[in-house]
Design a protein around this motif. Structure first.
Motif, PDB file in Angstrom:
ATOM      1  N   THR A 195      -9.756  61.134  56.552  1.00  0.00           N
ATOM      2  CA  THR A 195      -8.636  60.565  55.790  1.00  0.00           C
ATOM      3  C   THR A 195      -7.716  61.668  55.258  1.00  0.00           C
ATOM      4  OG1 THR A 195     -10.181  58.859  55.096  1.00  0.00           O
ATOM      5  CG2 THR A 195      -8.078  58.966  53.941  1.00  0.00           C
ATOM      6  N   ALA A 196      -8.345  62.688  54.671  1.00  0.00           N
ATOM      7  CA  ALA A 196      -7.544  63.758  54.059  1.00  0.00           C
ATOM      8  C   ALA A 196      -6.700  64.453  55.114  1.00  0.00           C
ATOM      9  CB  ALA A 196      -8.469  64.748  53.357  1.00  0.00           C
ATOM     10  N   GLU A 197      -7.331  64.740  56.242  1.00  0.00           N
ATOM     11  CA  GLU A 197      -6.601  65.420  57.304  1.00  0.00           C
ATOM     12  C   GLU A 197      -5.470  64.530  57.824  1.00  0.00           C
ATOM     13  OE1 GLU A 197      -8.922  66.357  60.738  1.00  0.00           O
ATOM     14  OE2 GLU A 197      -7.305  67.478  61.687  1.00  0.00           O
ATOM     15  N   PHE A 198      -5.778  63.257  57.932  1.00  0.00           N
ATOM     16  CA  PHE A 198      -4.796  62.308  58.457  1.00  0.00           C
ATOM     17  C   PHE A 198      -3.570  62.240  57.537  1.00  0.00           C
ATOM     18  CE2 PHE A 198      -3.018  58.257  59.659  1.00  0.00           C
ATOM     19  CZ  PHE A 198      -3.255  58.193  61.019  1.00  0.00           C
ATOM     20  N   ASN A 229       2.835  68.959  68.162  1.00  0.00           N
ATOM     21  CA  ASN A 229       1.444  69.347  67.916  1.00  0.00           C
ATOM     22  C   ASN A 229       0.786  68.392  66.926  1.00  0.00           C
ATOM     23  OD1 ASN A 229       1.362  71.480  69.638  1.00  0.00           O
ATOM     24  ND2 ASN A 229       1.913  73.007  68.105  1.00  0.00           N
ATOM     25  N   ILE A 230       1.484  68.148  65.836  1.00  0.00           N
ATOM     26  CA  ILE A 230       0.917  67.286  64.799  1.00  0.00           C
ATOM     27  C   ILE A 230       0.785  65.857  65.309  1.00  0.00           C
ATOM     28  CG2 ILE A 230       1.399  66.258  62.539  1.00  0.00           C
ATOM     29  CD1 ILE A 230       2.539  68.953  61.705  1.00  0.00           C
ATOM     30  N   GLN A 231       1.817  65.430  66.028  1.00  0.00           N
ATOM     31  CA  GLN A 231       1.771  64.064  66.558  1.00  0.00           C
ATOM     32  C   GLN A 231       0.574  63.909  67.516  1.00  0.00           C
ATOM     33  OE1 GLN A 231       4.343  61.554  65.692  1.00  0.00           O
ATOM     34  NE2 GLN A 231       2.431  60.525  66.250  1.00  0.00           N
ATOM     35  N   GLY A 232       0.348  64.931  68.315  1.00  0.00           N
ATOM     36  CA  GLY A 232      -0.785  64.898  69.240  1.00  0.00           C
ATOM     37  C   GLY A 232      -2.111  64.790  68.505  1.00  0.00           C
ATOM     38  N   ARG A 233      -2.237  65.595  67.467  1.00  0.00           N
ATOM     39  CA  ARG A 233      -3.471  65.561  66.682  1.00  0.00           C
ATOM     40  C   ARG A 233      -3.637  64.190  66.010  1.00  0.00           C
ATOM     41  NH1 ARG A 233      -8.630  66.995  66.096  1.00  0.00           N
ATOM     42  NH2 ARG A 233      -9.269  66.961  63.929  1.00  0.00           N
ATOM     43  N   LEU A 234      -2.530  63.654  65.487  1.00  0.00           N
ATOM     44  CA  LEU A 234      -2.591  62.343  64.839  1.00  0.00           C
ATOM     45  C   LEU A 234      -2.994  61.259  65.836  1.00  0.00           C
ATOM     46  CD1 LEU A 234       0.501  62.305  62.449  1.00  0.00           C
ATOM     47  CD2 LEU A 234      -1.877  61.923  61.800  1.00  0.00           C
ATOM     48  N   ASN A 235      -2.419  61.335  67.025  1.00  0.00           N
ATOM     49  CA  ASN A 235      -2.765  60.342  68.048  1.00  0.00           C
ATOM     50  C   ASN A 235      -4.249  60.417  68.395  1.00  0.00           C
ATOM     51  OD1 ASN A 235      -0.149  59.511  68.118  1.00  0.00           O
ATOM     52  ND2 ASN A 235       0.409  60.699  69.929  1.00  0.00           N
ATOM     53  N   VAL A 291     -10.507  57.102  65.545  1.00  0.00           N
ATOM     54  CA  VAL A 291     -10.810  56.171  64.462  1.00  0.00           C
ATOM     55  C   VAL A 291     -10.853  54.745  64.992  1.00  0.00           C
ATOM     56  CG1 VAL A 291      -9.875  55.181  62.321  1.00  0.00           C
ATOM     57  CG2 VAL A 291      -9.926  57.658  62.637  1.00  0.00           C
ATOM     58  N   ALA A 292      -9.929  54.434  65.891  1.00  0.00           N
ATOM     59  CA  ALA A 292      -9.817  53.062  66.390  1.00  0.00           C
ATOM     60  C   ALA A 292     -11.022  52.683  67.241  1.00  0.00           C
ATOM     61  CB  ALA A 292      -8.529  52.913  67.199  1.00  0.00           C
ATOM     62  N   GLU A 293     -11.534  53.650  67.991  1.00  0.00           N
ATOM     63  CA  GLU A 293     -12.650  53.342  68.875  1.00  0.00           C
ATOM     64  C   GLU A 293     -13.825  54.274  68.564  1.00  0.00           C
ATOM     65  OE1 GLU A 293     -11.200  53.575  72.865  1.00  0.00           O
ATOM     66  OE2 GLU A 293     -10.729  51.435  72.882  1.00  0.00           O
ATOM     67  N   ALA A 294     -14.964  53.667  68.421  1.00  0.00           N
ATOM     68  CA  ALA A 294     -16.165  54.448  68.140  1.00  0.00           C
ATOM     69  C   ALA A 294     -16.864  54.797  69.462  1.00  0.00           C
ATOM     70  CB  ALA A 294     -17.103  53.646  67.261  1.00  0.00           C
ATOM     71  N   THR A 295     -17.609  55.863  69.433  1.00  0.00           N
ATOM     72  CA  THR A 295     -18.357  56.291  70.618  1.00  0.00           C
ATOM     73  C   THR A 295     -19.846  56.068  70.369  1.00  0.00           C
ATOM     74  OG1 THR A 295     -16.690  57.973  71.020  1.00  0.00           O
ATOM     75  CG2 THR A 295     -18.786  58.236  72.177  1.00  0.00           C
TER      76      THR A 295
END
Lengths: 398, 195
Positions: free
Chosen positions: A259-262, A308-314, A320-324
């Motif tokens: 969360t913090a990083e996001f 770069n940031i957008q890539g990391r966010l994606n 987050v959306a999909e768990a492994t």
């Protein structure tokens, strides 16, 4: 002696002073030994013998290293953390852990990761119509202490009402969830097991990312499922083992709170976008070529950072959306690939590895400690040097 | 009148009578200073080496053994060792003086000329003139006025329009540099016979 040379006179006076001090020193030794002043004897050396000196240096060096090690050890967080790190490695091998609850908390040293040990227990499945495999979710919920009402209140994922599930932490919470489960099933039921796992993934809106098998008797599958279906999927996998006359061999669930990083990345992205707009406005008004080129370089730089940031966010959003979930399935007679080492009775190779790790850890602690000690030592040396200088000047003046 | 003790006897006696070493110093200090001055050509260095040699001799007098080696020869052995270290390192160590708590004194201004008087430049004048070319212009001019023309420091300072102290330093540094250079070239700086 040439009485005109002043430096020789001063040197003579200095030697007389030294001789007088030496006389006093000898007299005090004579008094201590109760001997006569004229008694010939070997003069005690002013300094220590070379052997003693080297011994002293070695002792000082050892003391410094031990001190540095102690400081480094404390700087690393003390023995508790080191033991926790060791324990974490040992636990991963043999503890059957996890569960949707996970509220017992994980390692305190890593607040982002949660791992809750749960007793291994085979969960019997129920026979559905036409003999289809229907996971006994009700039984699982009872095991995890989940109230039915609460489960029904949560759309899509009844078990996310347990309290530790990220959905309960609000929309802003971003948690990457990973699960790992090992299932031992009855001999001859491997194909049925793989099919069951695939079906569970599909039924929960997910898919099999990759899979592998050995001799059609054991294998591993990596599932990607929507995060909100993570708990249901795990429970269904547990139930599957019971339906195939098997049991859960191990289970790990980890959650990484990003969360913090996001939020940080999102804020930086907003700032950079504003900056890009500003630069574009300025560039529109620029008149000289050099100014336009300089602004273009700045805009490129900002754009690169945005991407770069957008890539990391994606990436984070995707995680987050999909768990492994990694599922290991093996028939009962197949020996586990890596049984893990018994922490109580490690093998020779494990012992060697532990020894190397311990050695490296101590060296690391000493290096960290020296990082603290060396600046202090330098300050001390400077102070000592200044003190000596002042004393020498005073002596010279006298 | 009691019979005067030999150098060896003084050295041995100084183990229990430290004052006896002062007597040894009085006998040989000027000779040792001349010894250093003629080899280093620099009054400052010579005075420092003399002080350090006597300090080291005093500190290690307990190690002297009368095995047929004259006490003064032992002293000059220390002196040679110190001189060798100076030529290797280009500076005078002060470890022995520090060990004894002796001060490291600057050379009094009046001693520059007096110690230079102890140096016999005649045997090395030719080599000296050649080596002058290796010095900086300031040092070379100061050296020429002082050593070649034989002017006093007051006059040298007046010619160079600097203070006397500065003139002394230029000559001193120049002489030290030349001594090191000549030593490096393997030239004997003196024909003096050692004790």
């Amino acid at each position: 002696m040439n009485a005109d040379i002043r430096s020789l006179q001063l040197l003579e006076r200095d030697l007389e002073v030294v001789a007088a001090h030496e006389r006093e020193r000898l007299a005090s030794i004579d008094r201590a030994l109760d001997g006569g002043p004229g008694r010939p004897r070997r003069l005690p050396r002013r300094g220590r013998g070379s052997g003693h000196a080297w011994g002293g240096i070695a002792a000082a060096l050892v003391a410094v290293l031990v001190l540095a090690g102690g400081i480094g050890f404390l700087a690393q967080g003390g023995s508790d953390e080191m033991q926790a790190a060791d324990g974490g490695n040992a636990e991963a091998g043999d503890a059957v852990s996890g569960g949707a609850g996970g509220d017992a908390g994980g390692s305190e040293s890593d607040p982002q990761a949660t791992k809750a040990p749960v007793a291994a227990e085979a969960l019997p499945g129920v026979e559905g119509p036409n003999g289809a495999l229907v996971p006994n979710l009700e039984s699982d919920r009872a095991t995890y202490g989940v109230a039915d009402e609460a489960a029904r209140d949560t759309a899509g994922s009844p078990l996310q009402s347990v309290g530790t599930v990220p959905e309960q932490q609000g929309d802003l919470t971003k948690i990457i969830r990973d699960g790992r489960i090992g299932i031992v099933i009855a001999d001859g039921s491997f194909s049925k097991g793989v099919a069951g796992v695939t079906q569970i993934a599909r039924r929960n809106g997910g898919f099999v990312l990759e899979s592998s098998s050995r001799d059609e008797r054991s294998g591993a599958l990596t599932l990607r499922v929507p995060a909100k279906r993570f708990d249901d999927t795990m429970l269904a996998l547990r139930a599957l083992s019971g339906q195939l006359d098997g049991e859960v061999e191990f289970q790990d669930i980890t959650g990484q709170d990003v969360t913090a990083e996001f939020i940080d990345l999102q804020a930086r992205l907003d700032i950079l976008k504003d900056r890009r707009e500003l630069l574009l406005d300025i560039q529109a008004d620029a008149t000289s070529t050099s100014e336009i080129l300089r602004l273009a370089a700045l805009i490129d730089d900002v754009q690169l950072q945005i991407e770069n940031i957008q890539g990391r966010l994606n990436f984070l959003k995707d995680q987050v959306a999909e768990a492994t979930i990694k599922v290991e399935v093996r028939e009962r007679d197949v020996q586990a690939e890596d049984p893990g080492s018994d922490p109580e009775n490690p093998s020779l190779a494990d012992s060697f590895e532990l020894a190397v790790q311990g050695f490296l850890r101590i060296i690391g602690a000493v290096v960290i400690g020296l990082g603290y000690l060396i600046p202090l030592g330098v300050i001390g040396l400077i102070g000592w040097g200044v003190l000596r200088l002042v004393r020498r000047r005073d002596r010279g003046a006298s | 009148m009691p019979e005067e003790r030999t150098d060896t006897e003084l050295l041995i006696a100084s183990r229990t009578e430290p004052e006896a070493f002062t007597e040894l110093y009085r006998r040989h200090a000027e000779d040792l200073l001349r010894y250093f001055a003629r080899r280093t050509l620099d009054p400052e260095t010579a005075a420092e080496l003399t002080a350090e040699t006597f300090a080291e001799a005093f500190a290690s007098r307990a190690t002297y053994r009368d095995q047929g080696v004259n006490g003064v020869a032992w002293l000059y052995g220390i002196a040679r060792h110190r001189l060798g270290r100076f030529f290797r390192n280009g500076k005078v160590d002060a470890a022995a003086r520090r060990k004894l708590g002796m001060p490291e004194r600057d050379l009094p201004p009046e001693d520059y000329e007096r110690i230079e008087d102890l140096i016999d430049f005649a045997p090395i004048r030719e080599a000296l003139a050649e080596a002058l070319e290796t010095l900086s212009p300031d040092q070379r001019e100061a050296m020429r006025l002082r050593v070649i023309d034989g002017l006093g420091y007051a006059e040298v300072a007046e010619r160079l329009r600097c203070t006397e102290q500065s003139a002394r330093q230029r000559v001193s540094r120049g002489l030290r540099k030349i001594a090191l250079l000549l030593q490096e070239r393997g030239m004997q700086l003196t024909t003096e016979v050692e004790a």
